[in-house]
Design an enzyme around this catalytic site. Structure first.
Site, PDB file in Angstrom:
ATOM      1  N   ASP A 114       0.894   3.471  -7.168  1.00 21.07           N
ATOM      2  CA  ASP A 114       2.290   3.624  -6.736  1.00 21.07           C
ATOM      3  C   ASP A 114       2.818   4.978  -7.183  1.00 21.07           C
ATOM      4  OD1 ASP A 114       2.168   0.971  -5.980  1.00 21.07           O
ATOM      5  OD2 ASP A 114       3.186   0.245  -7.788  1.00 21.07           O
TER       6      ASP A 114
HETATM    7  N1  URA Z   1      -0.350  -2.492  -9.592  1.00 18.64           N
HETATM    8  C1  URA Z   1       0.883  -2.012  -9.327  1.00 18.64           C
HETATM    9  O1  URA Z   1       1.856  -2.760  -9.327  1.00 18.64           O
HETATM   10  N2  URA Z   1       1.005  -0.704  -9.074  1.00 18.64           N
HETATM   11  C2  URA Z   1      -0.037   0.175  -9.074  1.00 18.64           C
HETATM   12  O2  URA Z   1       0.159   1.370  -8.848  1.00 18.64           O
HETATM   13  C3  URA Z   1      -1.313  -0.352  -9.352  1.00 18.64           C
HETATM   14  C4  URA Z   1      -1.441  -1.690  -9.608  1.00 18.64           C
END
Ligand code: URA
Length: 247
Positions: A114
């Site tokens: 993310d």
């Molecule tokens: N889980 C999440 O919530 N975000 C990420 O970037 C990776 C795993």
């Protein structure tokens, strides 16, 4: 029997690495700007054997050749950049050298983090390798260092390990997720799946909120301690093998 390395015409190799159009790179060769083992190459039709050590042996305008096709990059992704080729705003690809953005095949991230997640991100131009790493059949684990808004209640470890946790609007439960508690508001979780926003949604499902998320391991490959946020390096074969080694 081991497979012999692929070959590419010199002009195709240089054009694919983003040094210019076929015609532009042919001009570089004619002008003597390209050398192999210290000797200027004069024939842009010449086939070059693509070995992993090519950057150490070939120069373009007195600089080592960019990594040949089949490269893997390890990046310490900073917060605030997006793992996408097309979204608005700062992209992880803008942290790579400008010429690399013209490479063919293009470099892609191996899965995604993310925008607000930091840490270990692999990138490659090798589509088969990318699919092998993200394929559920490979069982490559990803470890996340999670900082929480509220103290853990104590039941999370069992809930995550149960293989029964259902995330909102999904129809199949999550595979078991091992968790290690580091402090009342910090834990490490190890995923074998990669569902959308999985870690954030897992903690939301148990009434908490993730305030910081950092990936520190893929398989047995750890984020190098000496790789600052926003920087990257080329991953060698021995480190790549760690991705597939049991953590
Ligand atoms: N889980 C999440 O919530 N975000 C990420 O970037 C990776 C795993």
């Amino acid at each position: 029997m081991s497979k012999s390395p692929p070959t590419l015409r010199l002009d195709r190799l240089l054009a694919n690495l983003g040094y210019g159009s076929r015609r532009e790179v042919q001009r570089l060769v004619v002008m003597g700007f390209v050398t192999l083992d210290g000797v200027p190459l004069t024939d842009s039709d010449q086939r070059i054997v693509i070995t992993p050590d090519l950057s150490a042996r070939m120069t373009v305008d007195d600089e080592p050749l960019d990594p040949p096709p089949g490269m893997v990059v390890v990046m310490n992704k900073p917060i605030g950049v997006t793992c996408s080729h097309k979204e608005q705003g700062p992209l992880v690809y803008s942290l790579l050298p400008e010429r690399w953005r013209r490479r063919e095949p293009a470099i892609s991230t191996v899965g995604r983090l993310d925008k607000d997640t930091s840490g270990l991100l692999l990138m490659t131009d090798d589509g088969a390798l990318l699919h092998k790493i993200i394929s559920p059949r490979s069982n490559v684990t990803k470890r996340y260092d999670v900082t929480l808004d509220r103290p853990l209640r104590g039941a999370e470890e069992n809930i995550f390990a149960s293989g029964e946790l259902m995330l909102e609007s999904e129809t199949t439960p999550l595979l078991p997720v091992p968790m290690e508690v580091a402090s009342p508001t910090r834990a490490f979780v190890t995923l074998t799946e990669g569902r959308y926003h999985q870690v954030r949604r897992m903690f939301a499902a148990v009434g908490n909120h993730v305030t910081a998320l950092h990936r520190d391991r893929i398989g047995s490959l750890s984020l190098p301690d000496d790789l600052p946020a926003g920087e990257f390096r080329i991953l060698g074969a021995a480190d790549l093998a760690l991705v597939f080694a049991r953590a």
